[in-house]
Design a protein around this motif. Structure first.
Motif, PDB file in Angstrom:
ATOM      1  N   TRP A 166       0.820  -1.210   0.000  1.00 36.06           N
ATOM      2  CA  TRP A 166       0.000   0.000   0.000  1.00 36.06           C
ATOM      3  C   TRP A 166       0.854   1.260   0.000  1.00 36.06           C
ATOM      4  O   TRP A 166       0.388   2.333  -0.357  1.00 36.06           O
ATOM      5  N   LEU A 169       0.746   4.412  -2.518  1.00 35.77           N
ATOM      6  CA  LEU A 169      -0.549   4.595  -3.186  1.00 35.77           C
ATOM      7  C   LEU A 169      -1.316   5.723  -2.494  1.00 35.77           C
ATOM      8  O   LEU A 169      -1.097   6.002  -1.314  1.00 35.77           O
ATOM      9  N   THR A 170      -2.245   6.365  -3.225  1.00 31.49           N
ATOM     10  CA  THR A 170      -3.087   7.365  -2.581  1.00 31.49           C
ATOM     11  C   THR A 170      -4.246   6.646  -1.893  1.00 31.49           C
ATOM     12  O   THR A 170      -4.583   5.515  -2.254  1.00 31.49           O
ATOM     13  N   SER A 172      -7.321   6.977  -2.135  1.00 34.41           N
ATOM     14  CA  SER A 172      -8.440   6.612  -3.017  1.00 34.41           C
ATOM     15  C   SER A 172      -8.149   5.365  -3.834  1.00 34.41           C
ATOM     16  O   SER A 172      -9.054   4.749  -4.362  1.00 34.41           O
ATOM     17  N   ARG A 173      -6.869   4.963  -3.933  1.00 32.39           N
ATOM     18  CA  ARG A 173      -6.529   3.830  -4.794  1.00 32.39           C
ATOM     19  C   ARG A 173      -6.254   2.547  -4.023  1.00 32.39           C
ATOM     20  O   ARG A 173      -5.838   1.548  -4.585  1.00 32.39           O
ATOM     21  N   LEU A 174      -6.457   2.575  -2.716  1.00 34.42           N
ATOM     22  CA  LEU A 174      -6.161   1.379  -1.930  1.00 34.42           C
ATOM     23  C   LEU A 174      -7.131   0.250  -2.283  1.00 34.42           C
ATOM     24  O   LEU A 174      -8.331   0.480  -2.418  1.00 34.42           O
ATOM     25  N   PRO A 175      -6.607  -0.958  -2.467  1.00 30.04           N
ATOM     26  CA  PRO A 175      -7.477  -2.080  -2.854  1.00 30.04           C
ATOM     27  C   PRO A 175      -8.236  -2.654  -1.654  1.00 30.04           C
ATOM     28  O   PRO A 175      -7.930  -3.729  -1.175  1.00 30.04           O
ATOM     29  N   LYS A 181     -14.266   0.623   3.819  1.00 26.39           N
ATOM     30  CA  LYS A 181     -13.691   1.781   3.112  1.00 26.39           C
ATOM     31  C   LYS A 181     -12.654   2.455   4.001  1.00 26.39           C
ATOM     32  O   LYS A 181     -12.766   2.401   5.220  1.00 26.39           O
ATOM     33  N   PRO A 196      -8.561  12.060  -0.465  1.00 26.90           N
ATOM     34  CA  PRO A 196      -8.375  11.019  -1.487  1.00 26.90           C
ATOM     35  C   PRO A 196      -6.964  10.999  -2.058  1.00 26.90           C
ATOM     36  O   PRO A 196      -6.436   9.945  -2.402  1.00 26.90           O
ATOM     37  N   GLY A 197      -6.306  12.177  -2.139  1.00 26.74           N
ATOM     38  CA  GLY A 197      -5.000  12.246  -2.782  1.00 26.74           C
ATOM     39  C   GLY A 197      -3.837  11.992  -1.837  1.00 26.74           C
ATOM     40  O   GLY A 197      -2.682  12.013  -2.254  1.00 26.74           O
TER      41      GLY A 197
END
Lengths: 214, 224
Positions: A166, A169-170, A172-175, A181, A196-197
């Protein structure tokens, strides 16, 4: 033999369980009690652990032997669980189930958390008793730490130390699979709300919640 | 100067030991990994190479052994499942170009290749074949397979009732896709020409395409 009524809310499955230690036999008994058709595959003495409450079949043999798996009825299995005490054996056995026999749901017990994460990344269904144990211990400690407040902790909210993949990553892009959430992050001791950024750094904790973000 | 190619051998048993020694002599940079510290000490004492005491299915141990720089990972432990997992980790987690797994159960060879292992070596199958080859089957013995069973080198024993006894090579009526390599008469080796006469008791060595072997054999021994 007493007939167990089939749970009306679930379909009856043909389940094969490899490994009959405490984990395997526990799962075998639980599924059998729910009315599923259960076959247990294992070599030698551990099989006796299945014991009471189990009315399925037992096949004596190695779970990485194609002929043994065929004998156990792998071709028609809805579910296969490899729960021996050997990670590598479970991993191989599950890949055989999927590749050779086309079993849709095949699950491997992998005790080494790093190995478990690797194989999960390869698309194999895995369960890691070690991680489950660690999480349970941490949750217990956490409850102790907050008990002077007198309230009850909400299990729908958690902070998770970011795994290495992780980092960078930003938010908002976490899997993160829904319905969970990310709702914020703790970085170098400072708490940040949902941005998010915001990029996840090493050692950061991601705040997670089940449900919608507001 | 191009740096030496790096081969990481997982498993320091008999196969791992001799393989590592040979690869080292052939100019590879070689490391061995084995779980047993005593075995590791023995290998590092006898072979001049880095030996890692670790588990080929442990990502930390594999990282420590520099697996990401390996050109080859060769897993030769006695456990098929361990060799599979070591190769899958090497391939998918460290991007190793060539992974080779030893399999003991011949049925695992095809499965492992489907699961992403580049090559499998079945030691059981090879041992069985070598034993079978040591027993001459009706005058013929397989010595070597060339390519993935494209051609074979065979040894033929000329018996008294053989159609080749007392016949010159040019008169044998050999099929096209074969060549006579050598004739052993006692301890003498001769390289046959058209006028060489084959005799009872000779051992004849020949190379032939696999599909030509039956005709080749019929011409030399009369068997099929």
């Amino acid at each position: 033999m007493a007939l167990t009524p089939v749970d009306p809310y679930i379909c009856r499955m043909y389940a094969i369980i490899a490994g009959c230690g405490r984990l395997g036999s526990g799962v075998a008994r639980a599924l059998s009690a729910k009315g599923h058709d259960v076959v247990v595959v294992d070599v030698g003495a551990e099989r006796r652990l299945v014991g009471e409450g189990f009315d399925g079949l037992i096949v004596d043999g190695s779970p990485i032997d194609e002929d043994v798996l065929k004998l156990a009825g792998m071709k028609k299995a809805d579910l296969f669980i490899a729960a021996t005490s050997d990670d590598k054996r479970n991993i191989m056995s599950v890949q055989m189930a999927v590749t050779v026999f086309g079993v849709r749901k095949a699950l491997a017990r992998v005790s080494d958390p790093e190995l478990e994460r690797f194989y999960r990344g390869q698309g194999i269904l895995t369960v890691c008793p070690t991680l489950t144990g660690i999480n349970q211990i941490l949750a217990t400690i956490q409850e102790e730490a907050f008990s002077p407040l007198g309230g009850t902790l909400d299990p729908n909210v958690a902070a998770m130390i970011a795994p290495p993949e992780w980092v960078g990553l930003t938010l908002s892009r976490l899997p993160i699979p829904s319905p969970r959430k990310a709702i914020g992050i703790v970085s170098k001791g400072r708490v940040h709300g949902w941005e998010p950024g915001r990029v996840v750094g090493q050692g950061d904790s991601v705040l997670l919640a089940r449900g919608e973000r507001t | 100067m191009k740096s030496k190619r790096y081969a990481l051998v997982i498993g320091g048993g008999k196969i791992g030991y001799f393989l590592a020694r040979d690869l080292d002599r052939e100019g590879y940079r070689v490391s061995v990994m084995d779980r047993d510290p005593a075995r590791c000490r023995l290998i590092s004492d006898e072979l001049d190479m880095i030996v890692y005491s670790g588990d080929g299915t442990d990502l930390d141990d594999m990282r420590a052994a520099g697996t990401k720089d390996a050109d080859f990972v060769i897993a030769v432990t006695g456990d098929d499942e361990e060799n599979l997992v070591a190769c899958q980790i090497a391939k998918k987690s460290f991007g190793v170009g060539m992974t080779i797994a030893r399999v003991s159960d011949p049925r695992n060879a095809a499965l492992f290749e489907r699961l992403g292992v580049d090559e499998t070596i079945c030691t059981t199958g090879m041992a069985i074949q070598m034993v079978e080859n040591a027993l001459p089957a009706r005058g013929m013995r397989l010595l070597s397979v060339i390519g993935k069973s494209a051609a074979e080198i065979n040894e033929f024993v000329i018996e008294r009732d053989s159609p080749a006894d007392g016949v010159a090579v040019s008169a044998l009526g050999l099929p096209a896709a074969c060549v006579l390599l050598a004739v052993m008469r006692g301890d003498e080796v001769t390289f046959p020409r058209g006028d060489t006469v084959i005799r009872f008791g000779d051992r004849v060595f020949g190379l032939a395409k696999v599909e030509t072997v039956p005709a080749f054999r019929a011409a030399l021994t009369g068997g099929r």
